[in-house]
Design a protein around this motif. Structure first.
Motif, short mmCIF file in Angstrom:
data_model
loop_
_atom_site.label_atom_id
_atom_site.label_comp_id
_atom_site.label_asym_id
_atom_site.label_seq_id
_atom_site.Cartn_x
_atom_site.Cartn_y
_atom_site.Cartn_z
N LEU A 1 0.82 -1.22 0.00
CA LEU A 1 0.00 0.00 0.00
C LEU A 1 0.85 1.26 0.00
O LEU A 1 0.46 2.29 -0.54
N TYR A 2 2.03 1.21 0.58
CA TYR A 2 2.85 2.40 0.80
C TYR A 2 3.35 2.99 -0.51
O TYR A 2 4.23 2.45 -1.17
N THR A 3 2.75 4.10 -0.93
CA THR A 3 3.19 4.86 -2.09
C THR A 3 2.98 6.34 -1.79
O THR A 3 2.23 6.70 -0.89
N PRO A 4 3.64 7.25 -2.53
CA PRO A 4 3.43 8.68 -2.31
C PRO A 4 2.19 9.24 -3.01
O PRO A 4 2.03 10.44 -3.11
N HIS A 5 1.31 8.36 -3.50
CA HIS A 5 0.15 8.82 -4.26
C HIS A 5 -1.14 8.59 -3.48
O HIS A 5 -1.30 7.57 -2.81
N PRO B 1 -1.58 9.18 1.41
CA PRO B 1 -0.27 9.17 2.07
C PRO B 1 -0.18 10.30 3.10
O PRO B 1 -0.37 11.47 2.76
N MET B 2 0.09 9.96 4.35
CA MET B 2 0.27 10.96 5.41
C MET B 2 1.77 11.20 5.58
O MET B 2 2.47 10.48 6.29
N ALA B 3 2.27 12.24 4.87
CA ALA B 3 3.71 12.48 4.81
C ALA B 3 4.30 12.74 6.19
O ALA B 3 5.40 12.29 6.49
N ALA B 4 3.58 13.48 7.05
CA ALA B 4 4.12 13.81 8.36
C ALA B 4 4.37 12.56 9.19
O ALA B 4 5.33 12.51 9.97
N TYR C 1 11.08 8.90 -2.64
CA TYR C 1 10.21 9.35 -1.55
C TYR C 1 10.97 9.37 -0.24
O TYR C 1 10.92 10.35 0.52
N ASP C 2 11.71 8.29 0.04
CA ASP C 2 12.48 8.24 1.28
C ASP C 2 13.58 9.29 1.29
O ASP C 2 13.85 9.90 2.33
#
Length: 545
Positions: free
Chosen positions: A64-68, A92-95, A338-339
């Motif tokens: 599931l982990y993507t920046p979209h 995606p919750m960037a914080a 992303y990382d």
């Protein structure tokens, strides 16, 4: 009650016999938790290594982990007047460096005929299974690019007038090796106790899956996976491939064999073929056809078709088509970007805390270049650029700059312009001759929606000299440098040894462009107090004689 129980058992058996996702499983295995898979998932079997975003949820929640941000929808007409609908959304919750998703699936059939204990028809009835889920995925630092995920789902079943429910859990992990572009996925899905209808409890299709994906050549990935269906006593082996046609479409397919379960020995289980098309650079449409499945022979069905639409609303454009279609190498690169963006943001905050404002701004800009959807960098960079335009790479952390620095932290990192005003005012009071402090104060006051500071009479009952110096500072803040210089000279006429008056006169002269007068005034102030490092620093600007 016994009649209703018979209805429940009959409905469960028919569902299992109808749907190819379950193969030749035990008669009491629930169908929906495996039928909610998307077109991509069916085309690649139990692929927990490359499926990403909402397409991965039924196989490996780590994907599931993507920046979209995504929205997924699927509708399928199955044999025996049965239909399947799937909806999902992720964000995606960037914080928190976490991806959150919710999902809903519905399986409804209306082609069942009830009979009593004597075999007489009692009328038709329908069945409906529904499942809602909440899913989380995030990176885990173990020295390798790895993500982990978990899903919590609730399944409700209704057969005629009977109903029941059960909680299900999925866990999974995925990582890419450093030396080889090999992606490995491990997952356990549909864990828990099955729902109970009447006096009979149905089993969940609990599966333990290991998958691997390797890019043989650019654009071609080979995929292999093994799944143990614990409740059915069956082991599935899948081999598949994905091939990209340029940057707009993809072809995929898989072959599967099964061992154990109701079928007994080893045998050919099913095959699937599919394609994916990229729409408007971000969205994707996936189609899969399953021409053969061993369990479909029981219903005489010629095959099944699946169509899934995936919409993306943030982040950079997907590099390839097919829903979340990326090769192991491309997927690893997307995650690395992303990382890297998140890591660069953290280094930018560290530089900011150390007072290295120009470095912080440069790192924040690099974070945005790596991931244009980095919201923390989007918000902080304009504030950092404004502060850098005033302070540059000011590394000093004493006196007025120490107070100003606390205000800068509050303003840049928290966006709290109002909260930083008080610290900026302290900095101005500590160094009224330093024009940078005033500029910073006016900057944050404008952002806070306040009037710019204008200092006037002191409220401490100070003497005439102190009041005139307060007036001089107020004139300085207003840009009335001549008026401020006149007031400073009036104080010096009364108190020639007033160091503060000489400092104010030097600062006013410097701001007015009279560097010679500024040098003379600051030199006088330094003679009065040779240990004053601030005045010594001011002299460095104009060149001490």
């Amino acid at each position: 009650m016994r009649s209703l129980c018979r209805l429940s058992v009959a409905a469960a058996c028919v569902c299992v016999a109808t749907f190819p996702a379950l193969g030749s499983g035990v008669g009491g295995t629930v169908a929906l938790p495996q039928l909610d898979r998307t077109a991509q998932s069916f085309a690649l079997g139990n692929d927990g290594a490359t499926l990403t975003g909402l397409n991965a949820l039924s196989v490996n929640p780590a994907g599931l982990y993507t920046p979209h941000a995504e929205v997924l929808t699927q509708y399928q007409q199955l044999p025996m007047q049965t239909n399947l609908a799937v909806l999902g959304a992720s964000y995606p919750m960037a914080a928190l460096k976490t991806a959150l998703a919710v999902s809903y699936a519905s399986l409804r059939s209306s082609n069942f005929e009830g009979r009593d204990e004597d075999g007489r028809a009692t009328g038709g009835f329908s069945t409906q299974d529904q499942m809602v889920g909440v899913h989380l995925s995030r990176p885990v630092d173990i020295g390798l690019p790895m993500t982990a995920g978990v899903s919590v789902k609730y399944l409700s079943m209704a057969v005629g007038s009977q109903s029941g429910g059960a909680a299900l859990f999925d866990v999974g992990g995925r990582w890419t090796l450093r030396r080889w572009p090999l992606t490995i996925g491990l997952s356990a899905v549909n864990l828990g106790q099955g729902p109970k209808l009447g006096e009979r409890r149905s089993d969940l299709p609990t599966s333990y899956i290991i998958s691997g994906a390797y890019p043989v050549i650019p654009g071609l990935d080979l995929i292999g996976n093994f799944a143990w269906l614990a409740k059915e006593g069956r082991r599935d082996f899948n081999v598949g491939a994905q091939f990209w046609l340029g940057d707009f479409a993809s072809l995929r397919g898989c072959l599967a064999t099964a061992q154990g379960g109701a079928a007994g020995g080893v045998g050919f289980q099913n095959m699937a073929l599919g394609t994916g098309i990229k729409l408007m650079r971000r969205h994707t449409l996936d189609y899969t056809f399953q021409p053969f499945d061993a369990s479909m022979r029981q219903t005489g069905s010629a095959g099944t078709h699946r169509l899934t639409l995936t919409l993306r609303f943030s982040g950079s454009a997907v590099p390839r088509a097919g829903g979340a279609l990326t090769s192991a190498r491309a997927l690893a690169k997307e995650r690395q970007l992303y990382d890297a963006s998140q890591a660069m943001t953290q280094r930018a905050w560290s530089a900011l805390r150390a007072g290295r404002y120009e470095e912080s701004a440069a790192r924040m800009e690099a974070a945005l270049e790596a991931d244009e959807s980095n919201r923390a960098a989007q918000a902080a960079l304009p504030r950092l650029n404004a502060v850098t335009g005033v302070l540059g790479s000011a590394r000093e952390r004493e006196g007025a700059l120490a107070s100003a620095h606390e205000g800068v932290l509050s303003y840049v990192k928290q966006g709290d312009a109002r909260g930083s005003v008080a610290r900026m005012r302290e900095a101005v009071d500590q160094a009224p001759e330093d024009g940078r402090m005033l500029k910073l104060l006016n900057l944050v006051e404008r952002k806070a929606g306040k009037e710019q500071t204008k200092l006037g009479w002191g409220e401490s009952g100070a003497g005439l000299a102190e009041r005139k110096l307060a007036q001089a500072r107020g004139r300085t803040y207003d840009g009335d440098y001549k008026g401020a210089a006149r007031l400073a000279r009036e104080v010096l006429e009364m108190q020639p040894g007033n160091k503060t008056a000489w400092q104010v006169l030097g600062s006013v002269s410097y701001l007015a462009g009279d560097l010679g007068q500024a040098r003379q005034a600051w030199e006088r102030a330094l003679r009065i107090d040779p240990e004053d490092q601030a005045v010594a620093a001011y002299l460095m600007k104009v060149g001490r004689k």
